[in-house]
Design a protein around this motif. Structure first.
Motif, PDB file in Angstrom:
ATOM      1  N   HIS A 207      17.083   1.922  -3.818  1.00 51.79           N
ATOM      2  CA  HIS A 207      16.212   1.638  -2.685  1.00 51.79           C
ATOM      3  C   HIS A 207      14.772   2.065  -2.958  1.00 51.79           C
ATOM      4  O   HIS A 207      14.517   3.004  -3.704  1.00 51.79           O
ATOM      5  N   ARG A 208      13.865   1.362  -2.342  1.00 50.81           N
ATOM      6  CA  ARG A 208      12.447   1.706  -2.429  1.00 50.81           C
ATOM      7  C   ARG A 208      12.178   2.967  -1.611  1.00 50.81           C
ATOM      8  O   ARG A 208      12.805   3.200  -0.572  1.00 50.81           O
ATOM      9  N   VAL A 209      11.230   3.778  -2.080  1.00 53.30           N
ATOM     10  CA  VAL A 209      10.783   4.950  -1.331  1.00 53.30           C
ATOM     11  C   VAL A 209       9.371   4.672  -0.829  1.00 53.30           C
ATOM     12  O   VAL A 209       8.448   4.453  -1.623  1.00 53.30           O
ATOM     13  N   HIS A 210       9.205   4.654   0.470  1.00 55.85           N
ATOM     14  CA  HIS A 210       7.901   4.411   1.089  1.00 55.85           C
ATOM     15  C   HIS A 210       7.134   5.730   1.183  1.00 55.85           C
ATOM     16  O   HIS A 210       7.738   6.801   1.325  1.00 55.85           O
ATOM     17  N   ILE A 211       5.816   5.664   1.113  1.00 55.17           N
ATOM     18  CA  ILE A 211       5.015   6.884   1.172  1.00 55.17           C
ATOM     19  C   ILE A 211       3.889   6.739   2.183  1.00 55.17           C
ATOM     20  O   ILE A 211       3.408   5.634   2.456  1.00 55.17           O
TER      21      ILE A 211
ATOM     22  N   HIS B 106      -3.211   1.606   6.204  1.00 59.84           N
ATOM     23  CA  HIS B 106      -2.581   1.789   7.517  1.00 59.84           C
ATOM     24  C   HIS B 106      -1.522   2.871   7.508  1.00 59.84           C
ATOM     25  O   HIS B 106      -0.988   3.224   8.564  1.00 59.84           O
ATOM     26  N   ARG B 107      -1.209   3.417   6.309  1.00 58.87           N
ATOM     27  CA  ARG B 107      -0.242   4.514   6.220  1.00 58.87           C
ATOM     28  C   ARG B 107      -0.929   5.840   5.896  1.00 58.87           C
ATOM     29  O   ARG B 107      -0.327   6.721   5.287  1.00 58.87           O
ATOM     30  N   ARG B 108      -2.158   5.964   6.309  1.00 59.07           N
ATOM     31  CA  ARG B 108      -2.892   7.218   6.181  1.00 59.07           C
ATOM     32  C   ARG B 108      -3.168   7.759   7.585  1.00 59.07           C
ATOM     33  O   ARG B 108      -3.832   7.114   8.386  1.00 59.07           O
ATOM     34  N   VAL B 109      -2.673   8.947   7.866  1.00 48.82           N
ATOM     35  CA  VAL B 109      -2.924   9.587   9.152  1.00 48.82           C
ATOM     36  C   VAL B 109      -3.797  10.803   8.882  1.00 48.82           C
ATOM     37  O   VAL B 109      -3.375  11.762   8.229  1.00 48.82           O
ATOM     38  N   LEU B 110      -5.037  10.762   9.378  1.00 50.09           N
ATOM     39  CA  LEU B 110      -5.997  11.837   9.153  1.00 50.09           C
ATOM     40  C   LEU B 110      -6.088  12.735  10.378  1.00 50.09           C
ATOM     41  O   LEU B 110      -5.590  12.402  11.460  1.00 50.09           O
TER      42      LEU B 110
ATOM     43  N   THR C 293       4.006   4.780  11.097  1.00 43.82           N
ATOM     44  CA  THR C 293       3.193   3.805  10.353  1.00 43.82           C
ATOM     45  C   THR C 293       4.030   3.095   9.295  1.00 43.82           C
ATOM     46  O   THR C 293       3.780   1.928   8.978  1.00 43.82           O
ATOM     47  N   ILE C 294       5.006   3.796   8.743  1.00 44.37           N
ATOM     48  CA  ILE C 294       5.902   3.175   7.760  1.00 44.37           C
ATOM     49  C   ILE C 294       6.855   2.211   8.451  1.00 44.37           C
ATOM     50  O   ILE C 294       6.999   1.051   8.051  1.00 44.37           O
ATOM     51  N   ASN C 295       7.523   2.694   9.492  1.00 40.57           N
ATOM     52  CA  ASN C 295       8.508   1.849  10.179  1.00 40.57           C
ATOM     53  C   ASN C 295       7.875   0.597  10.776  1.00 40.57           C
ATOM     54  O   ASN C 295       8.516  -0.458  10.835  1.00 40.57           O
ATOM     55  N   ASP C 296       6.625   0.716  11.221  1.00 38.28           N
ATOM     56  CA  ASP C 296       5.955  -0.443  11.809  1.00 38.28           C
ATOM     57  C   ASP C 296       5.576  -1.497  10.765  1.00 38.28           C
ATOM     58  O   ASP C 296       5.199  -2.616  11.128  1.00 38.28           O
TER      59      ASP C 296
ATOM     60  N   GLU D 133      16.086  -1.602   7.630  1.00 38.60           N
ATOM     61  CA  GLU D 133      16.375  -0.736   8.762  1.00 38.60           C
ATOM     62  C   GLU D 133      15.297   0.338   8.913  1.00 38.60           C
ATOM     63  O   GLU D 133      14.777   0.856   7.915  1.00 38.60           O
ATOM     64  N   PRO D 134      14.936   0.696  10.157  1.00 36.22           N
ATOM     65  CA  PRO D 134      13.957   1.775  10.362  1.00 36.22           C
ATOM     66  C   PRO D 134      14.423   3.073   9.699  1.00 36.22           C
ATOM     67  O   PRO D 134      15.613   3.364   9.639  1.00 36.22           O
ATOM     68  N   ILE D 135      13.472   3.831   9.212  1.00 34.37           N
ATOM     69  CA  ILE D 135      13.744   5.100   8.540  1.00 34.37           C
ATOM     70  C   ILE D 135      13.824   6.206   9.588  1.00 34.37           C
ATOM     71  O   ILE D 135      12.985   6.286  10.493  1.00 34.37           O
TER      72      ILE D 135
END
Length: 354
Positions: A127-131, A159-163, A187-190, A197-199
């Motif tokens: 499986h892919r690992v999202h970051i 869009h997957r950076r939360v500051l 941000t990943i699940n969206d 499937e959602p993480i």
């Protein structure tokens, strides 16, 4: 208690930045010590017992702790002006900490598992690992630290950076509270591919160097890697506090200690009768109260200490890394260029707007 061992494979890795990916903690210390020597020599150098309390927290909260300790003869506004001027000079030279480039590259390469159909893989399919990035640094500071090393951060889609100044983080809900990591997961699940499937939080692995950051990850219901500065680990070891850190309980233990000392002092002033607090300040125990986010328990198996990110044990977390040769395949190279172009274009546009 017996540590949990039946975790699902990690599907998402969420990263802090300062002191974890980048060597900024020593730069922060250099800036602080320069100003202490200038304005309050007797307080220099900044002790790690104080620095440990500053790490990982939103800027305003860290400044409050620092100023209450330093008692500088200048205003907070002057201090911030001089402090940020020093940062602007020194952050241009930030570099990645040991193991970071390889770790991010290998996690990024797991997108290879999504490039072929399910029936082209033996079961179970890797499986892919999202970051995603979850840093307390505000946008301006983030730019200063990363503009010269954009390639390193190109693996984090914009869009997957939360500051730290992300408007989705409620006021007063920075680390050690869990919001930033829960938002990073969202941000990943969206943006997951259709059909994936959602993480869940327990499928996430948080990478942190600070004590408040570990607590934030634990409160989010996620597994955590604690990779601290050696001097922070040395400070924690003075009180055998590593197990408390990994459980997300060190902050609570300190609060309980301060509560006990406070009650003892009150009892001494009231002949043994502790009366309600009437000094106008909030009760210290309320600083960790929240509705649903609770820390873990000692030795529960949800967190691990690592001295560095070199030679990361992927298999321990159910992460399968493809052979390096796959990075030369046309489909991988093309995907990497698209991802990098999107990130670099976003950064260039933001800078131009200023």
């Amino acid at each position: 208690m017996a540590p949990r061992t039946d975790f699902p494979p990690v599907r998402a890795c969420l990263f802090d930045m300062d002191g974890l990916l980048l060597d900024t903690e020593d730069i922060y210390t250099l800036c602080v010590n320069e100003l202490l020597r200038k304005h309050k020599k007797e307080k220099a150098p900044l002790p790690w017992s104080i620095k440990a309390q500053l790490q990982g927290r939103p800027g305003p909260a860290a400044l409050d702790i620092f100023h209450n300790w330093a008692e500088l003869p200048i205003s907070r506004e002057q201090y911030k002006e001089e402090y940020y001027a020093l940062q602007a000079q020194k952050f241009k030279h930030t570099t990645a900490l040991p193991g970071v480039k390889e770790l991010l590259q290998k996690l990024g390469s797991t997108r290879y598992w999504d490039l072929k159909k399910d029936d082209e893989w033996p079961a179970p399919k890797p499986h892919r690992v999202h970051i995603a990035l979850a840093t307390s640094s505000h946008e301006a500071n983030f730019r200063m630290k990363t503009n010269h090393i954009q390639e390193l951060f190109s693996v984090f889609e914009t869009h997957r950076r939360v500051l730290g100044d992300d408007p989705r983080i409620p006021e007063g809900r920075g680390k050690p509270l869990p919001d930033i990591y829960l938002i990073a997961l969202k941000t990943i699940n969206d943006s997951l591919p259709e059909g994936e499937e959602p993480i869940t939080p327990e499928e996430c692995l948080v990478f942190e160097d600070s004590i408040p950051g570990v607590e934030a990850g634990r409160r989010a219901g996620m597994r955590v890697i604690w990779c601290p500065h050696p001097m922070l680990k040395q400070e924690v070891d003075k009180t055998n506090g590593t197990k408390l850190v990994l459980a997300g309980l060190l902050n609570q233990a300190q609060i309980e200690k301060e509560k006990a000392e406070k009650k003892k002092a009150q009892a001494g002033l009231t002949n043994g009768t502790v009366e309600a607090n009437t000094d106008g300040t909030a009760d210290i125990e309320k600083t960790t109260e929240s509705e649903n986010d609770k820390p873990g328990e000692i030795d529960d198996g949800w967190a691990e200490y690592l001295p560095s990110l070199l030679c990361f044990p992927y298999e321990r977390y159910g992460i399968q890394i493809p052979d390096a040769v796959v990075n030369e395949e046309p489909s991988m190279v093309e995907t990497a260029k698209i991802d990098e172009g999107e990130v670099l274009q976003a950064v260039q546009t933001e800078v131009a707007d200023n």
